[in-house]
Write a protein that holds these residues in place. Structure first.
Motif, short mmCIF file in Angstrom:
data_model
loop_
_atom_site.label_atom_id
_atom_site.label_comp_id
_atom_site.label_asym_id
_atom_site.label_seq_id
_atom_site.Cartn_x
_atom_site.Cartn_y
_atom_site.Cartn_z
N LYS A 1 48.28 -8.50 49.18
CA LYS A 1 48.64 -7.08 49.20
C LYS A 1 47.70 -6.35 48.24
O LYS A 1 46.91 -6.98 47.53
CB LYS A 1 50.10 -6.88 48.80
CG LYS A 1 51.09 -7.57 49.74
CD LYS A 1 52.53 -7.24 49.36
CE LYS A 1 53.51 -8.01 50.22
NZ LYS A 1 53.35 -7.78 51.65
N PHE A 2 47.81 -5.02 48.21
CA PHE A 2 46.89 -4.23 47.40
C PHE A 2 47.64 -3.27 46.49
O PHE A 2 48.70 -2.75 46.85
CB PHE A 2 45.94 -3.44 48.31
CG PHE A 2 45.15 -4.31 49.23
CD1 PHE A 2 44.09 -5.07 48.76
CD2 PHE A 2 45.48 -4.41 50.57
CE1 PHE A 2 43.37 -5.89 49.60
CE2 PHE A 2 44.77 -5.23 51.43
CZ PHE A 2 43.71 -5.97 50.94
N GLU A 3 47.07 -3.08 45.30
CA GLU A 3 47.64 -2.18 44.32
C GLU A 3 46.59 -1.12 43.97
O GLU A 3 45.43 -1.46 43.71
CB GLU A 3 48.02 -2.94 43.04
CG GLU A 3 49.01 -4.07 43.28
CD GLU A 3 49.15 -4.98 42.07
OE1 GLU A 3 48.28 -4.90 41.16
OE2 GLU A 3 50.09 -5.80 42.04
N ARG A 4 47.01 0.14 43.99
CA ARG A 4 46.08 1.22 43.64
C ARG A 4 45.71 1.16 42.16
O ARG A 4 46.54 0.81 41.31
CB ARG A 4 46.71 2.58 43.92
CG ARG A 4 46.85 2.91 45.39
CD ARG A 4 47.39 4.32 45.57
NE ARG A 4 47.52 4.69 46.97
CZ ARG A 4 47.92 5.88 47.39
NH1 ARG A 4 48.25 6.81 46.50
NH2 ARG A 4 47.99 6.14 48.67
N ILE A 5 44.49 1.53 41.87
CA ILE A 5 44.03 1.61 40.49
C ILE A 5 44.11 3.08 40.07
O ILE A 5 43.58 3.96 40.76
CB ILE A 5 42.60 1.08 40.35
CG1 ILE A 5 42.60 -0.43 40.61
CG2 ILE A 5 42.01 1.39 38.99
CD1 ILE A 5 41.24 -1.07 40.58
N PRO A 6 44.80 3.39 38.96
CA PRO A 6 44.96 4.78 38.53
C PRO A 6 43.61 5.48 38.32
O PRO A 6 42.59 4.84 38.04
CB PRO A 6 45.72 4.66 37.21
CG PRO A 6 46.37 3.32 37.27
CD PRO A 6 45.47 2.45 38.06
N ALA A 7 43.63 6.80 38.43
CA ALA A 7 42.40 7.59 38.39
C ALA A 7 41.63 7.40 37.08
O ALA A 7 40.40 7.30 37.08
CB ALA A 7 42.72 9.07 38.61
N ASP A 8 42.33 7.38 35.93
CA ASP A 8 41.63 7.23 34.67
C ASP A 8 40.95 5.87 34.57
O ASP A 8 39.82 5.75 34.06
CB ASP A 8 42.59 7.44 33.49
CG ASP A 8 43.76 6.45 33.50
OD1 ASP A 8 44.09 5.93 34.58
OD2 ASP A 8 44.33 6.21 32.41
N LEU B 1 46.02 -11.36 45.65
CA LEU B 1 45.68 -12.76 45.88
C LEU B 1 44.87 -13.33 44.73
O LEU B 1 45.26 -14.31 44.09
CB LEU B 1 44.92 -12.89 47.20
CG LEU B 1 44.36 -14.28 47.53
CD1 LEU B 1 45.46 -15.33 47.56
CD2 LEU B 1 43.61 -14.24 48.86
N ASN B 2 43.74 -12.72 44.46
CA ASN B 2 42.83 -13.23 43.43
C ASN B 2 42.80 -12.37 42.18
O ASN B 2 42.16 -12.74 41.20
CB ASN B 2 41.40 -13.30 43.98
CG ASN B 2 41.29 -14.12 45.23
OD1 ASN B 2 41.65 -15.28 45.25
ND2 ASN B 2 40.78 -13.50 46.31
N ARG B 3 43.47 -11.20 42.21
CA ARG B 3 43.35 -10.20 41.16
C ARG B 3 41.90 -9.73 41.04
O ARG B 3 41.33 -9.62 39.95
CB ARG B 3 43.85 -10.75 39.81
CG ARG B 3 45.32 -11.09 39.79
CD ARG B 3 46.20 -9.88 40.08
NE ARG B 3 46.02 -8.82 39.10
CZ ARG B 3 46.36 -7.55 39.29
NH1 ARG B 3 46.89 -7.18 40.44
NH2 ARG B 3 46.18 -6.65 38.35
N ASP B 4 41.30 -9.45 42.21
CA ASP B 4 39.96 -8.88 42.26
C ASP B 4 40.07 -7.38 42.50
O ASP B 4 40.95 -6.92 43.23
CB ASP B 4 39.14 -9.48 43.41
CG ASP B 4 38.76 -10.92 43.16
OD1 ASP B 4 38.61 -11.30 41.98
OD2 ASP B 4 38.59 -11.68 44.14
N GLU C 1 41.10 -7.19 29.89
CA GLU C 1 42.19 -6.28 29.53
C GLU C 1 43.22 -6.17 30.65
O GLU C 1 44.43 -6.11 30.39
CB GLU C 1 41.60 -4.90 29.22
CG GLU C 1 42.62 -3.86 28.79
CD GLU C 1 41.97 -2.52 28.52
OE1 GLU C 1 42.05 -2.05 27.38
OE2 GLU C 1 41.37 -1.94 29.46
N ARG C 2 42.75 -6.16 31.91
CA ARG C 2 43.65 -5.93 33.04
C ARG C 2 44.05 -7.22 33.76
O ARG C 2 44.85 -7.17 34.69
CB ARG C 2 42.98 -4.99 34.05
CG ARG C 2 42.46 -3.69 33.47
CD ARG C 2 43.54 -2.85 32.85
NE ARG C 2 44.58 -2.48 33.81
CZ ARG C 2 45.56 -1.62 33.55
NH1 ARG C 2 45.64 -1.04 32.36
NH2 ARG C 2 46.46 -1.33 34.47
#
Length: 298
Positions: free
Chosen positions: A136-143, A167-170, A197-198
């Motif tokens: 699945k996919f997670e949006r990356i915040p604008a900042d 899946l891979n945290r890419d 960090e992430r």
């Protein structure tokens, strides 16, 4: 299996190609039982490929064998090209009934679960098809996207909405033009900081413009926090990219979709692979070439 004279059989395999010195190299240890985790990491550091694959006896009854992957600095949860390399090496040895003229389905125990792989030995060089886990996919915040654009060396206006796959945290980033991708010179220190960090494994940047006209996607993949400045060909990121393109409305067929990927051209390691989507399940397909078979002295 370590031999009596402290030697270990190893293969050097170029994956996602049909000729030597292309694609992504991986070292395969086809009988790794008896090696400690520290020894596996030492071997991976010594050979200095982006990944080294170790084949072991399974601990789960439903698996045919167990596979572990190490970069020069750490163990990873999933690696496409080293899996293709490992199955290619096992086919050369005729293990698990991988003989010319047969097609075999095997189940591999990994840190990402038990993975299904189909090995088609009906051609001179086997085709290996690895079914990847759910993604699945997670949006990356604008900042955070602005920091990412700066670290990659991309103008913020050219950066599509980046996402991180589960899946891979890419991190997956689309750019409109091939020349933008080819000219990227990322700030590796900044990418390393962001990745650590992430909790991200790496950064896959891709475009629909390609070097070869019959290809669909061109990719570059950076993972400095994992000990890989740039990976020549990254199978495990290609499945999520194909899924993302489908979800973006670029799919050709909602039920069965074949995507042709290219990567590594700028590193003089041109690699080619396929991703077949059946619904939301990606299957990664590729071939490999043995470059070297020898003994490693421990």
């Amino acid at each position: 299996m370590v031999l009596a004279d402290n030697t270990l059989l190893v293969y050097w395999v170029d994956a996602f190609c049909d000729r030597p010195f292309c694609g992504n190299p991986a070292v395969v240890v086809p009988q790794a039982d008896g090696l400690s985790e520290a020894q596996m990491q030492q071997i991976a550091r010594e050979v200095n490929c982006s990944e080294t694959a170790f084949v072991l006896q399974p601990t789960l009854p439903e698996a045919d064998f167990r596979l572990r992957w190490f970069t020069p600095t750490q163990e990873v949860n999933l690696c496409g090209h080293a899996t293709v390399a490992a199955l290619h090496a096992l086919a050369r040895e005729g293990r698990f009934n991988l003989h010319p003229g047969v097609t075999e389905i095997l189940y591999i125990e990994t840190r990402s679960g038990v993975l299904k792989v189909l090995v088609d030995c009906k051609t001179d060089r086997p085709w290996i098809w690895l079914t990847l886990p759910e993604c699945k996919f997670e949006r990356i915040p604008a900042d955070l996207a602005r920091q990412l654009a700066a670290a990659l060396g991309l103008p913020e206006r050219s950066l599509s909405e980046p996402v991180a796959d589960t899946l891979n945290r890419d991190v997956l980033v689309s750019v409109p033009h091939l020349h933008q991708l080819q000219s990227l010179t990322p700030d590796m220190a900044a990418l390393t900081h962001l990745g650590k960090e992430r909790g991200w494994r790496g950064f896959g940047v891709f475009t629909r413009e390609t070097v070869e006209p019959d290809r669909d996607v061109h990719v570059r993949f950076f993972a400095p926090q994992s000990g890989i400045l740039e990976d020549p060909v990254t199978g495990s990121v290609s499945g999520p990219i194909a899924l993302l393109l489908r979800q973006s409305g670029e799919s050709k067929d909602p039920e069965r979709d074949l995507w042709r990927f290219e990567q590594g051209d700028g590193l003089n390691r041109a690699g080619r692979l396929l991703v077949e989507l059946h619904g939301e399940t990606p299957k990664l397909g590729g071939q490999a070439v043995t470059v070297l078979r020898g003994e490693l002295y421990l």
